[in-house]
Design a protein around this motif. Structure first.
Motif, PDB file in Angstrom:
ATOM      1  N   LEU A 192      -9.257   8.129  -7.065  1.00 22.31           N
ATOM      2  CA  LEU A 192      -8.213   7.207  -7.511  1.00 22.31           C
ATOM      3  C   LEU A 192      -6.861   7.486  -6.848  1.00 22.31           C
ATOM      4  CD1 LEU A 192      -7.598   4.805  -9.312  1.00 22.31           C
ATOM      5  CD2 LEU A 192      -7.035   6.414 -11.127  1.00 22.31           C
ATOM      6  N   PRO A 193      -6.343   8.723  -6.852  1.00 24.38           N
ATOM      7  CA  PRO A 193      -5.053   8.934  -6.187  1.00 24.38           C
ATOM      8  C   PRO A 193      -5.122   8.753  -4.677  1.00 24.38           C
ATOM      9  CG  PRO A 193      -5.824  10.990  -7.165  1.00 24.38           C
ATOM     10  CD  PRO A 193      -6.768   9.919  -7.589  1.00 24.38           C
ATOM     11  N   VAL A 194      -6.226   9.151  -4.061  1.00 25.55           N
ATOM     12  CA  VAL A 194      -6.348   8.972  -2.606  1.00 25.55           C
ATOM     13  C   VAL A 194      -6.424   7.489  -2.264  1.00 25.55           C
ATOM     14  CG1 VAL A 194      -7.920   9.330  -0.655  1.00 25.55           C
ATOM     15  CG2 VAL A 194      -7.338  11.222  -2.146  1.00 25.55           C
ATOM     16  N   GLY A 195      -7.127   6.701  -3.088  1.00 25.75           N
ATOM     17  CA  GLY A 195      -7.199   5.259  -2.857  1.00 25.75           C
ATOM     18  C   GLY A 195      -5.839   4.599  -2.978  1.00 25.75           C
ATOM     19  N   VAL A 207      -8.290  -3.898   0.615  1.00 29.81           N
ATOM     20  CA  VAL A 207      -9.729  -3.736   0.831  1.00 29.81           C
ATOM     21  C   VAL A 207     -10.007  -2.496   1.675  1.00 29.81           C
ATOM     22  CG1 VAL A 207     -11.731  -4.762   1.998  1.00 29.81           C
ATOM     23  CG2 VAL A 207     -10.287  -6.160   0.512  1.00 29.81           C
ATOM     24  N   LEU A 208      -9.204  -2.282   2.705  1.00 29.05           N
ATOM     25  CA  LEU A 208      -9.375  -1.106   3.556  1.00 29.05           C
ATOM     26  C   LEU A 208      -9.111   0.181   2.773  1.00 29.05           C
ATOM     27  CD1 LEU A 208     -10.051  -0.402   6.488  1.00 29.05           C
ATOM     28  CD2 LEU A 208      -7.613  -0.447   6.970  1.00 29.05           C
ATOM     29  N   GLY A 209      -8.063   0.195   1.968  1.00 32.33           N
ATOM     30  CA  GLY A 209      -7.770   1.371   1.149  1.00 32.33           C
ATOM     31  C   GLY A 209      -8.857   1.638   0.120  1.00 32.33           C
ATOM     32  N   PHE A 210      -9.377   0.586  -0.504  1.00 32.50           N
ATOM     33  CA  PHE A 210     -10.454   0.731  -1.476  1.00 32.50           C
ATOM     34  C   PHE A 210     -11.730   1.239  -0.807  1.00 32.50           C
ATOM     35  CE2 PHE A 210     -14.140  -1.085  -3.720  1.00 32.50           C
ATOM     36  CZ  PHE A 210     -13.976  -0.481  -4.954  1.00 32.50           C
ATOM     37  N   GLY A 211     -12.031   0.700   0.368  1.00 30.71           N
ATOM     38  CA  GLY A 211     -13.254   1.097   1.070  1.00 30.71           C
ATOM     39  C   GLY A 211     -13.229   2.521   1.588  1.00 30.71           C
ATOM     40  N   PRO A 258      -2.926 -12.372   3.360  1.00 29.92           N
ATOM     41  CA  PRO A 258      -4.147 -11.788   3.932  1.00 29.92           C
ATOM     42  C   PRO A 258      -3.955 -10.360   4.429  1.00 29.92           C
ATOM     43  CG  PRO A 258      -3.910 -14.030   4.688  1.00 29.92           C
ATOM     44  CD  PRO A 258      -2.649 -13.691   3.961  1.00 29.92           C
ATOM     45  N   ALA A 259      -2.762 -10.040   4.910  1.00 28.96           N
ATOM     46  CA  ALA A 259      -2.512  -8.669   5.365  1.00 28.96           C
ATOM     47  C   ALA A 259      -2.503  -7.694   4.186  1.00 28.96           C
ATOM     48  CB  ALA A 259      -1.185  -8.595   6.112  1.00 28.96           C
ATOM     49  N   VAL A 260      -1.912  -8.113   3.074  1.00 31.42           N
ATOM     50  CA  VAL A 260      -1.865  -7.256   1.881  1.00 31.42           C
ATOM     51  C   VAL A 260      -3.273  -7.091   1.303  1.00 31.42           C
ATOM     52  CG1 VAL A 260      -0.936  -7.030  -0.442  1.00 31.42           C
ATOM     53  CG2 VAL A 260       0.508  -7.908   1.390  1.00 31.42           C
ATOM     54  N   ILE A 261      -4.019  -8.173   1.237  1.00 32.46           N
ATOM     55  CA  ILE A 261      -5.390  -8.098   0.723  1.00 32.46           C
ATOM     56  C   ILE A 261      -6.262  -7.259   1.652  1.00 32.46           C
ATOM     57  CG2 ILE A 261      -7.461  -9.458   0.225  1.00 32.46           C
ATOM     58  CD1 ILE A 261      -5.548 -11.661  -0.766  1.00 32.46           C
ATOM     59  N   THR A 268      -4.097   2.835   0.209  1.00 32.58           N
ATOM     60  CA  THR A 268      -3.749   1.418   0.121  1.00 32.58           C
ATOM     61  C   THR A 268      -2.261   1.215   0.378  1.00 32.58           C
ATOM     62  OG1 THR A 268      -5.540   1.035  -1.437  1.00 32.58           O
ATOM     63  CG2 THR A 268      -3.782  -0.597  -1.386  1.00 32.58           C
ATOM     64  N   GLY A 269      -1.425   2.064  -0.198  1.00 29.84           N
ATOM     65  CA  GLY A 269       0.011   1.973   0.052  1.00 29.84           C
ATOM     66  C   GLY A 269       0.362   2.212   1.510  1.00 29.84           C
ATOM     67  N   ALA A 270      -0.300   3.180   2.124  1.00 33.79           N
ATOM     68  CA  ALA A 270      -0.031   3.467   3.535  1.00 33.79           C
ATOM     69  C   ALA A 270      -0.438   2.296   4.431  1.00 33.79           C
ATOM     70  CB  ALA A 270      -0.767   4.737   3.952  1.00 33.79           C
ATOM     71  N   PHE A 271      -1.599   1.706   4.157  1.00 32.60           N
ATOM     72  CA  PHE A 271      -2.031   0.562   4.962  1.00 32.60           C
ATOM     73  C   PHE A 271      -1.132  -0.657   4.741  1.00 32.60           C
ATOM     74  CE2 PHE A 271      -6.397   2.608   4.845  1.00 32.60           C
ATOM     75  CZ  PHE A 271      -6.279   3.125   6.127  1.00 32.60           C
ATOM     76  N   THR A 272      -0.639  -0.843   3.530  1.00 33.29           N
ATOM     77  CA  THR A 272       0.268  -1.953   3.243  1.00 33.29           C
ATOM     78  C   THR A 272       1.596  -1.758   3.973  1.00 33.29           C
ATOM     79  OG1 THR A 272      -0.754  -2.221   1.075  1.00 33.29           O
ATOM     80  CG2 THR A 272       1.381  -3.266   1.411  1.00 33.29           C
TER      81      THR A 272
END
Length: 83
Positions: A10-13, A40-44, A33-36, A17-21
């Motif tokens: 959970l914390p790593v996700g 998705v990339l952070g979740f995966g 679409p960039a945020v989504i 996700t924040g870093a990719f955003t």
């Protein structure tokens, strides 16, 4: 079974996700679409990154000895000590 990586997921996700955003925003992509896509990339990647971090923490711990764990069967005992 690596319970430490499950706790870290959970914390790593959230951090991934924040870093990719932030990366998408810095590259100039401000649409949904960039945020989504970043979400998705952070979740995966949350569990694989948590597993890598868990392994690295355990490798660097001088008191950790994975040879103490008994390897019996394919499904580990949930009540057993951490692998």
């Amino acid at each position: 079974m690596d319970r430490f990586s499950i706790l870290l997921t959970l914390p790593v996700g959230a951090v991934a996700t924040g870093a990719f955003t932030i990366l998408a925003f810095n590259l100039g992509f401000y649409a949904w679409p960039a945020v989504i896509g970043a979400a998705v990339l952070g979740f995966g990647l949350s569990w694989p990154l948590a597993y890598v971090i868990s392994r690295r923490v355990k490798r660097q711990d001088p008191n950790w000895d994975e040879t103490r764990v008994e390897r019996t069967g394919t499904v580990p005992n949930p009540a057993a000590r951490e692998v």
